[in-house]
Design a protein around this motif. Sequence first.
Motif, PDB file in Angstrom:
ATOM      1  N   GLY A 214       5.680   4.145  -5.399  1.00  0.00           N
ATOM      2  CA  GLY A 214       5.828   4.003  -6.840  1.00  0.00           C
ATOM      3  C   GLY A 214       6.758   5.041  -7.449  1.00  0.00           C
ATOM      4  N   ILE A 215       6.777   6.243  -6.909  1.00  0.00           N
ATOM      5  CA  ILE A 215       7.630   7.316  -7.435  1.00  0.00           C
ATOM      6  C   ILE A 215       9.028   7.272  -6.826  1.00  0.00           C
ATOM      7  N   SER A 216       9.149   6.712  -5.624  1.00  0.00           N
ATOM      8  CA  SER A 216      10.438   6.693  -4.925  1.00  0.00           C
ATOM      9  C   SER A 216      11.493   5.937  -5.736  1.00  0.00           C
ATOM     10  N   PRO A 217      12.772   6.191  -5.457  1.00  0.00           N
ATOM     11  CA  PRO A 217      13.842   5.611  -6.278  1.00  0.00           C
ATOM     12  C   PRO A 217      14.227   4.178  -5.917  1.00  0.00           C
ATOM     13  N   PHE A 218      13.335   3.462  -5.198  1.00  0.00           N
ATOM     14  CA  PHE A 218      13.660   2.099  -4.782  1.00  0.00           C
ATOM     15  C   PHE A 218      13.274   1.100  -5.870  1.00  0.00           C
ATOM     16  N   TRP A 219      13.856   1.273  -7.040  1.00  0.00           N
ATOM     17  CA  TRP A 219      13.507   0.414  -8.171  1.00  0.00           C
ATOM     18  C   TRP A 219      13.875  -1.042  -7.874  1.00  0.00           C
ATOM     19  N   GLY A 220      12.956  -1.935  -8.206  1.00  0.00           N
ATOM     20  CA  GLY A 220      13.186  -3.359  -8.005  1.00  0.00           C
ATOM     21  C   GLY A 220      12.579  -3.906  -6.731  1.00  0.00           C
ATOM     22  N   ILE A 221      12.304  -3.030  -5.756  1.00  0.00           N
ATOM     23  CA  ILE A 221      11.722  -3.515  -4.494  1.00  0.00           C
ATOM     24  C   ILE A 221      10.439  -2.757  -4.153  1.00  0.00           C
ATOM     25  N   HIS A 222       9.816  -2.132  -5.162  1.00  0.00           N
ATOM     26  CA  HIS A 222       8.582  -1.391  -4.889  1.00  0.00           C
ATOM     27  C   HIS A 222       7.507  -2.287  -4.274  1.00  0.00           C
ATOM     28  N   THR A 223       7.328  -3.479  -4.843  1.00  0.00           N
ATOM     29  CA  THR A 223       6.290  -4.387  -4.331  1.00  0.00           C
ATOM     30  C   THR A 223       6.591  -4.804  -2.901  1.00  0.00           C
ATOM     31  N   LEU A 224       7.837  -5.187  -2.659  1.00  0.00           N
ATOM     32  CA  LEU A 224       8.248  -5.552  -1.298  1.00  0.00           C
ATOM     33  C   LEU A 224       7.996  -4.411  -0.334  1.00  0.00           C
ATOM     34  N   LEU A 225       8.358  -3.210  -0.740  1.00  0.00           N
ATOM     35  CA  LEU A 225       8.250  -2.048   0.129  1.00  0.00           C
ATOM     36  C   LEU A 225       6.803  -1.676   0.411  1.00  0.00           C
ATOM     37  N   VAL A 226       5.965  -1.698  -0.607  1.00  0.00           N
ATOM     38  CA  VAL A 226       4.591  -1.248  -0.419  1.00  0.00           C
ATOM     39  C   VAL A 226       3.805  -2.207   0.481  1.00  0.00           C
ATOM     40  N   PHE A 227       4.028  -3.510   0.337  1.00  0.00           N
ATOM     41  CA  PHE A 227       3.318  -4.463   1.193  1.00  0.00           C
ATOM     42  C   PHE A 227       3.831  -4.393   2.629  1.00  0.00           C
ATOM     43  N   THR A 228       5.132  -4.208   2.800  1.00  0.00           N
ATOM     44  CA  THR A 228       5.693  -4.104   4.148  1.00  0.00           C
ATOM     45  C   THR A 228       5.160  -2.859   4.864  1.00  0.00           C
ATOM     46  N   LEU A 229       5.209  -1.704   4.184  1.00  0.00           N
ATOM     47  CA  LEU A 229       4.725  -0.468   4.809  1.00  0.00           C
ATOM     48  C   LEU A 229       3.222  -0.502   5.043  1.00  0.00           C
ATOM     49  N   ALA A 230       2.487  -1.117   4.122  1.00  0.00           N
ATOM     50  CA  ALA A 230       1.033  -1.240   4.322  1.00  0.00           C
ATOM     51  C   ALA A 230       0.735  -2.069   5.556  1.00  0.00           C
ATOM     52  N   ALA A 231       1.531  -3.114   5.784  1.00  0.00           N
ATOM     53  CA  ALA A 231       1.342  -3.938   6.984  1.00  0.00           C
ATOM     54  C   ALA A 231       1.723  -3.160   8.239  1.00  0.00           C
ATOM     55  N   VAL A 232       2.828  -2.420   8.179  1.00  0.00           N
ATOM     56  CA  VAL A 232       3.276  -1.642   9.340  1.00  0.00           C
ATOM     57  C   VAL A 232       2.229  -0.609   9.746  1.00  0.00           C
ATOM     58  N   PHE A 233       1.676   0.112   8.769  1.00  0.00           N
ATOM     59  CA  PHE A 233       0.716   1.181   9.061  1.00  0.00           C
ATOM     60  C   PHE A 233      -0.739   0.704   9.014  1.00  0.00           C
ATOM     61  N   ARG A 234      -0.930  -0.616   8.804  1.00  0.00           N
ATOM     62  CA  ARG A 234      -2.261  -1.222   8.797  1.00  0.00           C
ATOM     63  C   ARG A 234      -3.173  -0.543   7.764  1.00  0.00           C
ATOM     64  N   LEU A 235      -2.662  -0.438   6.554  1.00  0.00           N
ATOM     65  CA  LEU A 235      -3.414   0.150   5.460  1.00  0.00           C
ATOM     66  C   LEU A 235      -3.828  -0.932   4.468  1.00  0.00           C
ATOM     67  N   ASN A 236      -4.799  -0.599   3.628  1.00  0.00           N
ATOM     68  CA  ASN A 236      -5.328  -1.546   2.655  1.00  0.00           C
ATOM     69  C   ASN A 236      -4.239  -1.898   1.634  1.00  0.00           C
ATOM     70  N   LYS A 237      -3.825  -3.169   1.629  1.00  0.00           N
ATOM     71  CA  LYS A 237      -2.731  -3.587   0.740  1.00  0.00           C
ATOM     72  C   LYS A 237      -3.150  -3.560  -0.721  1.00  0.00           C
ATOM     73  N   VAL A 238      -4.424  -3.879  -0.983  1.00  0.00           N
ATOM     74  CA  VAL A 238      -4.902  -3.887  -2.367  1.00  0.00           C
ATOM     75  C   VAL A 238      -4.789  -2.491  -2.972  1.00  0.00           C
ATOM     76  N   ILE A 239      -5.267  -1.494  -2.236  1.00  0.00           N
ATOM     77  CA  ILE A 239      -5.228  -0.118  -2.728  1.00  0.00           C
ATOM     78  C   ILE A 239      -3.782   0.352  -2.881  1.00  0.00           C
ATOM     79  N   ALA A 240      -2.962   0.113  -1.852  1.00  0.00           N
ATOM     80  CA  ALA A 240      -1.577   0.570  -1.899  1.00  0.00           C
ATOM     81  C   ALA A 240      -0.828  -0.074  -3.061  1.00  0.00           C
ATOM     82  N   PHE A 241      -1.020  -1.374  -3.242  1.00  0.00           N
ATOM     83  CA  PHE A 241      -0.333  -2.071  -4.334  1.00  0.00           C
ATOM     84  C   PHE A 241      -0.798  -1.560  -5.696  1.00  0.00           C
TER      85      PHE A 241
END
Length: 401
Positions: A288-315
Amino acid sequence: MKKEPVFQRRFEDLKCCVIVPTYNNAHSLDSFLADLKLYTNHIIIINDGSTDATAEILEQHPKFHHKLHAENKGKGMALKTGFRYADELGYDYAITIDSDGQHYPDDLDVFLTELESKKEEDAELLLVGDRNMGRDGIPGKSSKGNRFSNFWFLVVTGIELYDTQSGYRLYPVKLINSLKLITWKFELEIEVLVKAAWKKAEVRNIPIKVLYQEGERVTHFRPFWDIVRIVLLYMWFVLVSFFYIHPRNKYQDFKNKGFKRFWREDIIKSQEPPHKKAAAIALGIFVGISPFWGIHTLLVFTLAAVFRLNKVIAFLFSNISIPPLIPFIIYASYQAGSLITGKGFDWDLKLHKFDSGTDVFMGLWQYIMGSFALAIVMAISLWIVFYFLFSVFNQKQVVKP
């Protein structure tokens, strides 16, 4: 030994049929159908424009339901023809099986048994045969392609499967016919899985046997073009899921439950251990703080899947970058960049300082550097705080009588 009477009743009770798409598999088709009819006569065969002896072989099996494509249209189109015909014949479920000799008809029992145990539940059931692609004897290219598909299926649906490319499956017919399917070849099987999952169907694997005989098995999968189509399809699904499906589902959950219940059920009582829940929060804050404006949602779900983290919490925590907070995040990032570059805090941010292209570039670089630094510091700090909070809460849950 003839097994048909027992299995025939099971197919009839479950309103289930078998769909066999076939194209130029005459070498294995006759023996395959001879084995298949030991279990049922509820069989729909789609001859997808075969140019070999397929038509002559099918004439020897008049009890089956037949559909013919005058020319080859692709496996996806053959399956769609089969699903529509199954609905016309009054079937509720259909098991698809390839005619190339890879699959064992006796595994029909596995699908029927699973369907019988789940028949009374509300969710539509879609079963995919798991061929155990990691074992010895499976071609490397098949295993790698399957891992690729499994990963992106997890990303766009949140469901973990170990085999997403097996053609041995059980489908709910009416649900499949209600989907708007746009593909026509092998990639349709992936499209169906994803869209059925988005419709809240219960999609999961069940173990099956598989026979790989290189040199004997005829496959019409074209490595380059079919892979290109699958990649393009997943690219589209990623966009749709990240910018519509995932946010819509989380918003609906939040709206239906309210903040307190959503926090209690989806976050606090999540089954993950404290360090993983805290890591999901840290990931969300970092993105959310990173400068990847416009792809935050894409990025957070992808990384959550890669690291097997809770997508609801991360999103949820990635939404720290909502409009009211964006100016503060940018300002704090710029100040952090000023500190990193050795300028110290510069409270006087006037536009006249950016009066050349070099100034603009340096200011942008300062913001990007500060943004990553701020994201890392905030993510680590919140991981520590929430790890402590979740650990304390879990201890209270354990000792609570």
